[in-house]
Enzyme design. Structure first.
Site, PDB file in Angstrom:
ATOM      1  N   ASP A 136      -9.227  -4.834  -5.759  1.00  0.00           N
ATOM      2  CA  ASP A 136      -8.296  -3.079  -4.858  1.00  0.00           C
ATOM      3  C   ASP A 136      -9.387  -2.020  -4.481  1.00  0.00           C
ATOM      4  O   ASP A 136      -9.475  -1.861  -5.684  1.00  0.00           O
ATOM      5  CB  ASP A 136      -6.891  -3.411  -5.138  1.00  0.00           C
ATOM      6  CG  ASP A 136      -6.328  -2.237  -4.176  1.00  0.00           C
ATOM      7  OD1 ASP A 136      -7.376  -1.577  -3.167  1.00  0.00           O
ATOM      8  OD2 ASP A 136      -5.026  -2.199  -4.146  1.00  0.00           O
TER       9      ASP A 136
ATOM     10  N   HIS B 241      -7.367  -5.439  -0.944  1.00  0.00           N
ATOM     11  CA  HIS B 241      -6.987  -4.657  -1.473  1.00  0.00           C
ATOM     12  C   HIS B 241      -5.225  -4.632  -0.414  1.00  0.00           C
ATOM     13  O   HIS B 241      -4.717  -5.091  -0.358  1.00  0.00           O
ATOM     14  CB  HIS B 241      -6.441  -3.039  -0.480  1.00  0.00           C
ATOM     15  CG  HIS B 241      -6.087  -1.745  -0.435  1.00  0.00           C
ATOM     16  ND1 HIS B 241      -4.772  -1.879  -1.506  1.00  0.00           N
ATOM     17  CD2 HIS B 241      -5.214  -1.215   1.110  1.00  0.00           C
ATOM     18  CE1 HIS B 241      -3.690  -0.546  -1.230  1.00  0.00           C
ATOM     19  NE2 HIS B 241      -4.365  -0.928   0.167  1.00  0.00           N
TER      20      HIS B 241
ATOM     21  N   SER C 120       0.782  -1.144   0.015  1.00  0.00           N
ATOM     22  CA  SER C 120      -0.256   0.310   0.054  1.00  0.00           C
ATOM     23  C   SER C 120       0.825   1.257   0.062  1.00  0.00           C
ATOM     24  O   SER C 120       1.571   1.835  -0.851  1.00  0.00           O
ATOM     25  CB  SER C 120      -0.948  -0.256   0.990  1.00  0.00           C
ATOM     26  OG  SER C 120      -1.755   1.352   1.155  1.00  0.00           O
TER      27      SER C 120
END
Length: 276
Positions: free
Chosen positions: A182, A216, A88
């Site tokens: 995601d 994600h 991330s």
């Protein structure tokens, strides 16, 4: 510098810096599992951990450079290039480290962005400006969960090009792991843009692995799936995506690939011997 360091055995071993997501804290399970596979892992916090500042308005690449130097000075660490593990927000930090710092040999980016997001990044006399999410683009699902997928501006727009990290400068090998579901941001598109930039500079030092129905937060195997959760940037619960069964299988497969990638690119001689 707040740190947690993991290793198992006598060594010396290849070194890895583990960077976690927005909030700057550490992921000890991930670092410990990598250490169990023959690495010295430096879980490096960059804010919000223990006595570190809870919030920041900029990040300094010199801090991460100190982390690289510190790791390579440890007697249990091989005096060769190190690896970086990221996910991330820390993915763009990993790309920046690989682009500007020496002695980086392998970089894993899980659902990352190819631009510098949220905070200005300072290094010596250079500043990479941040790509700032537009919170006016947040929508809300019928269940009351925020959808932030479309909050980041177009990375390729003229006004945002300075935020893109010049990864063509890097000499390391990249592994981009991306999730097709995601909901935090379009990590598939960002990985494609990063690889296109490398290819345009006649580089082929990258691999991409895609999981079409994963979300994600790709954690270590058998960690709980988080289809939604509190997002530090917007201070509310947002959708992260992912079909539970497919996401669980993706985490197992991705972890296998991460281990193989680091073994191959941080310790190629030993890796080749073990493969015979």
């Amino acid at each position: 510098m707040d740190l947690v360091m993991f290793y198992t055995g006598e060594g010396p071993f290849p070194g890895i810096i583990d960077l976690y997501t927005l909030g700057g804290t550490v992921c000890e399970p991930r670092a410990a599992l990598l250490a169990n596979k023959g690495f010295v892992v430096f879980a490096l916090a960059f804010y919000g951990y223990q006595d570190m500042p809870k919030t920041v308005d900029k990040l300094d690449l010199e801090y991460f450079e100190e982390g690289v130097t510190f790791l390579q000075m440890q007697p249990k660490v091989k005096k060769t290039g190190i690896g970086i593990m990221s996910i991330s927000k820390s993915g763009d930090l990993a790309l920046s480290m690989a682009s500007f710092l020496p002695n980086i040999s392998a970089t894993v980016c899980i659902n990352a962005c190819n631009a510098n997001v949220m905070f200005p990044l300072h290094y010596k006399d250079m500043v990479i400006p941040p790509l700032i999410p537009n919170q006016q683009n947040i929508t809300t699902t019928t269940s009351g969960i925020a959808n932030v997928l479309n909050t980041l501006p177009d990375v390729t727009a003229e006004e945002n090009r300075a935020t893109v990290i010049p990864i063509e400068r890097a000499s390391c090998r990249f592994l981009f792991i991306v999730s097709g579901d995601d909901r935090n941001w379009n990590s598939t598109l960002y990985a494609e843009q990063a690889c296109s930039r490398l290819k345009a500079h006649e580089k082929a030092n990258y691999d991409v692995v895609s999981y079409p129905t994963a979300g994600h937060f790709m954690e270590v195997p058998y960690m709980p799936h988080h289809p939604s959760g509190l997002h530090a940037a917007v201070s509310q619960v947002v959708a992260f995506g992912g079909e539970p069964k497919a996401h669980a299988h993706a985490q197992v497969d991705a972890w296998r690939r991460v281990e193989e990638f680091f073994k191959k690119n941080l310790n190629s001689v030993d890796y080749l011997k073990s493969s015979l």
